[in-house]
Design a protein around this motif. Structure first.
Motif, short mmCIF file in Angstrom:
data_model
loop_
_atom_site.label_atom_id
_atom_site.label_comp_id
_atom_site.label_asym_id
_atom_site.label_seq_id
_atom_site.Cartn_x
_atom_site.Cartn_y
_atom_site.Cartn_z
N ASN A 68 11.33 1.50 -7.93
CA ASN A 68 11.29 1.36 -6.47
C ASN A 68 11.88 2.64 -5.88
OD1 ASN A 68 11.00 0.29 -3.92
ND2 ASN A 68 13.00 -0.73 -3.97
N ALA A 69 11.01 3.60 -5.58
CA ALA A 69 11.46 4.91 -5.08
C ALA A 69 10.27 5.62 -4.45
CB ALA A 69 12.05 5.75 -6.20
N CYS A 70 10.56 6.58 -3.59
CA CYS A 70 9.50 7.44 -3.07
C CYS A 70 8.95 8.27 -4.23
CB CYS A 70 10.04 8.36 -1.97
SG CYS A 70 10.62 7.47 -0.51
N ARG A 71 7.71 8.83 -4.00
CA ARG A 71 7.11 9.63 -5.06
C ARG A 71 6.65 10.97 -4.45
NH1 ARG A 71 2.82 6.44 -8.47
NH2 ARG A 71 3.18 8.22 -9.85
N GLY A 72 7.27 11.76 -3.80
CA GLY A 72 6.91 13.02 -3.12
C GLY A 72 5.92 13.66 -4.04
N THR A 90 3.81 9.76 -1.59
CA THR A 90 3.93 8.77 -0.53
C THR A 90 5.35 8.21 -0.50
OG1 THR A 90 1.63 8.15 -0.90
CG2 THR A 90 2.94 6.65 0.44
N ALA A 91 5.84 7.94 0.71
CA ALA A 91 7.18 7.37 0.85
C ALA A 91 7.17 5.89 0.52
CB ALA A 91 7.70 7.59 2.27
N SER A 92 8.35 5.36 0.22
CA SER A 92 8.52 3.92 -0.03
C SER A 92 9.50 3.39 1.01
CB SER A 92 9.07 3.70 -1.44
OG SER A 92 9.17 2.33 -1.73
N TYR A 93 9.15 2.28 1.67
CA TYR A 93 9.93 1.81 2.81
C TYR A 93 10.89 0.69 2.43
CZ TYR A 93 6.73 4.57 5.59
OH TYR A 93 6.00 5.61 6.10
N ARG A 94 12.04 0.70 3.13
CA ARG A 94 13.09 -0.29 2.88
C ARG A 94 13.64 -0.76 4.21
NH1 ARG A 94 17.40 2.19 2.76
NH2 ARG A 94 16.47 3.86 1.55
N ASN A 95 13.79 -2.07 4.36
CA ASN A 95 14.39 -2.66 5.55
C ASN A 95 15.88 -2.82 5.29
OD1 ASN A 95 15.41 -4.88 7.33
ND2 ASN A 95 13.30 -4.87 8.06
N THR A 96 16.72 -2.33 6.19
CA THR A 96 18.16 -2.35 5.95
C THR A 96 18.73 -3.76 5.93
OG1 THR A 96 18.59 -2.06 8.32
CG2 THR A 96 18.48 -0.06 6.96
N LYS A 97 17.99 -4.74 6.46
CA LYS A 97 18.50 -6.12 6.50
C LYS A 97 17.89 -7.01 5.43
CE LYS A 97 19.57 -6.12 11.45
NZ LYS A 97 19.32 -6.77 12.77
N THR A 98 16.64 -6.74 5.05
CA THR A 98 15.95 -7.63 4.10
C THR A 98 15.59 -6.95 2.79
OG1 THR A 98 13.78 -7.12 5.06
CG2 THR A 98 14.99 -9.00 5.98
N GLY A 99 15.83 -5.64 2.68
CA GLY A 99 15.50 -4.94 1.43
C GLY A 99 14.10 -4.36 1.46
N SER A 100 13.67 -3.84 0.33
CA SER A 100 12.38 -3.14 0.23
C SER A 100 11.21 -4.12 0.25
CB SER A 100 12.32 -2.33 -1.07
OG SER A 100 13.39 -1.41 -1.13
N PHE A 138 0.98 -8.38 -10.93
CA PHE A 138 1.03 -7.07 -10.29
C PHE A 138 -0.17 -6.87 -9.35
CE2 PHE A 138 3.72 -5.02 -13.90
CZ PHE A 138 4.85 -5.59 -13.35
N ARG A 139 -1.34 -7.37 -9.75
CA ARG A 139 -2.51 -7.26 -8.88
C ARG A 139 -2.27 -8.01 -7.56
NH1 ARG A 139 -6.40 -9.76 -6.73
NH2 ARG A 139 -5.74 -11.77 -7.61
N LYS A 140 -1.67 -9.19 -7.66
CA LYS A 140 -1.40 -9.98 -6.46
C LYS A 140 -0.36 -9.30 -5.57
CE LYS A 140 -2.81 -14.52 -8.16
NZ LYS A 140 -2.41 -15.91 -8.49
N VAL A 141 0.64 -8.67 -6.18
CA VAL A 141 1.63 -7.93 -5.39
C VAL A 141 0.94 -6.79 -4.64
CG1 VAL A 141 3.65 -6.42 -5.50
CG2 VAL A 141 3.59 -8.50 -6.87
N THR A 142 0.08 -6.06 -5.35
CA THR A 142 -0.64 -4.95 -4.73
C THR A 142 -1.51 -5.43 -3.58
OG1 THR A 142 -0.69 -3.79 -6.86
CG2 THR A 142 -2.25 -3.05 -5.17
N LYS A 197 2.08 0.66 5.64
CA LYS A 197 1.28 -0.15 4.72
C LYS A 197 1.31 0.55 3.36
CE LYS A 197 -1.91 -2.40 7.93
NZ LYS A 197 -1.54 -3.77 7.56
N LEU A 198 2.01 -0.03 2.41
CA LEU A 198 2.22 0.60 1.11
C LEU A 198 1.23 0.09 0.08
CD1 LEU A 198 6.10 0.41 0.98
CD2 LEU A 198 4.69 2.32 1.69
N LEU A 199 0.95 0.91 -0.90
CA LEU A 199 0.09 0.50 -2.00
C LEU A 199 0.79 0.82 -3.32
CD1 LEU A 199 -2.76 -0.68 -2.51
CD2 LEU A 199 -3.53 1.66 -2.89
N PRO A 200 1.29 -0.21 -4.02
CA PRO A 200 1.95 0.05 -5.31
C PRO A 200 0.96 0.64 -6.31
CG PRO A 200 2.37 -2.18 -4.54
CD PRO A 200 1.28 -1.62 -3.68
N CYS A 201 1.49 1.13 -7.39
CA CYS A 201 0.64 1.86 -8.34
C CYS A 201 1.08 1.57 -9.77
CB CYS A 201 0.74 3.35 -8.04
SG CYS A 201 -0.35 4.38 -9.04
#
Length: 392
Positions: free
Chosen positions: A286-290, A322-332, A355-359, A372-376
């Motif tokens: 769980n991290a950005c991937r510049g 791509t950046a990865s977003y995190r909410n300071t109150k509820t987490g990523s 993992f497909r369902k998460v994506t 709007k993020l797209l895991p990989c």
């Protein structure tokens, strides 16, 4: 009283130097959320004194903290033994909405207790893990044969490593809300049956050391059927490689404080971690991937040639650059969707379907276009279907 006796029995197994190291951890902090015991309270303390101080300060959490300190000082076998003994002594109260399931299979009686629900989150959510049934497990094993990873006979699925960087040297890099991700992932891994090794606020070098040490846990992996490695921090792309930033990182002052994700595959491959050959190794970032190699002779296998980096799956929170977003109150977003999907579907879906369902959830989530993020999936080499069978 019985639990106190168990703690004392565990400490009696420690040598003098090991007991000294145990006391050092109690005085200097077991974890960020555990208050240290004042040094004066443990000065010249014997084993009984140590137990008394822990019970006085930590009350019902003394056993859990003892297990954590034992793992901190690499006494993993002793920690696992104590944890098992403490669980045996837990009194179970049957009340509303709590059920005990008893399965009788091949003359074996097995009592399964529902996993403790997740603590209520700041967004009001409280998840619970849907449990697999023995009937479903037997059916899958019979239907799929060699196309499924066969679970170990023991109830424990194995060990998991959870690394979370929250506080950095340079305050602007701090990750508020990441402590929620840490709590959520620890709960999920334990709900799936894993013994969690938790580490926090590490440099790039320290991350490398912890992953390397984790790969050497022969007793923790030998009888396991799989493992998870979860790393959560800032990330970057350096020379076209995914890098995790250490807590001392600074773009100009300390640009080398990084850990390259590729090293995880090296530490856990068939040569460096033979105890996990033919077992799924799940890496969550769980991290950005510049080819193949020779395996040491002591590994019990019918032949000595195996693929070097097989049985891996790496799920990353976002695609490259791509950046990865995190909410300071509820987490990523990434971690929250993993919990949602795993809690609801892990009892009947294999890992790749989860993992497909998460994506899919993340790709179609309502909200602003830019978040709007797209895991990989990366470097995936699972050769069979992997079912987690939560609760079994």
């Amino acid at each position: 009283m019985e639990a106190t006796k168990r703690l004392l029995e565990a400490l009696k197994e420690l040598k003098k130097a090991e007991l000294k190291e145990f006391i050092w951890h109690l005085c200097n902090g077991v974890a960020a959320d555990i208050e240290p015991i004042p040094r004066g309270n443990l000065e010249e303390a014997d084993r009984q004194d140590v137990v008394d101080c822990m019970v006085e300060q930590y009350s019902d959490d003394a056993g859990k903290i003892t297990v954590q300190v034992l793992r901190n000082i690499k006494q993993n076998n002793l920690a696992n033994h104590l944890e098992s003994k403490l669980q045996e002594g837990v009194c179970v109260c049957v009340c509303v909405n709590i059920y005990i399931y008893i399965y009788i299979y091949r003359h074996e009686i097995k009592i399964l207790l529902p996993v403790e629900p997740q603590p209520i989150q700041s967004d009001g959510k409280r998840r619970s893990m849907t449990q697999s049934s023995q009937e479903f497990k037997r059916k899958k094993l019979q239907e799929m044969g060699d196309e499924i990873y066969i679970p170990a006979k023991s109830q424990r699925k194995g060990s998991a490593l959870l690394i979370t960087n929250i506080v950095f040297d340079y305050e602007v890099n701090n990750r508020p809300g990441a402590e929620i991700d840490e709590e959520n992932m620890e709960w999920l891994l334990r709900a799936l049956g894993y013994n969690v090794e938790k580490r926090r606020n590490l440099s790039g070098e320290a991350i490398d050391r912890e992953v390397r040490n984790f790969s050497k846990l022969l007793s923790g992996h030998r009888d396991a059927d799989s493992t998870f490695v979860v790393i959560m921090s800032h990330g970057a792309r350096i020379n076209n490689k995914d890098a995790i930033l250490g807590v001392h990182y600074h773009l100009s002052r300390n640009p080398n404080d990084v850990y390259f994700v590729d090293e995880t595959f090296s530490h856990l491959n068939s040569v460096n971690c033979p105890a996990l050959i033919d077992k799924p190794k799940v890496i969550l970032i769980n991290a950005c991937r510049g080819g193949g190699v020779e395996v040491p002779d002591q590994v019990p296998r019918p032949d000595t040639w195996v693929h070097w980096k097989t049985d891996f799956v790496c799920f990353m929170s976002t695609v490259p650059d791509t950046a990865s977003y995190r909410n300071t109150k509820t987490g990523s977003h990434f971690i929250n969707y993993i919990l949602d999907v795993f809690c609801e579907c892990a009892h009947e879906d294999d890992l790749m379907e989860l993992f497909r369902k998460v994506t899919n959830c993340m790709a179609t989530r309502p909200g602003r276009t830019f978040d709007k993020l797209l895991p990989c999936l990366e470097r995936t080499s699972l050769t069979k279907k992997f079912y987690l069978f939560p609760g079994l």
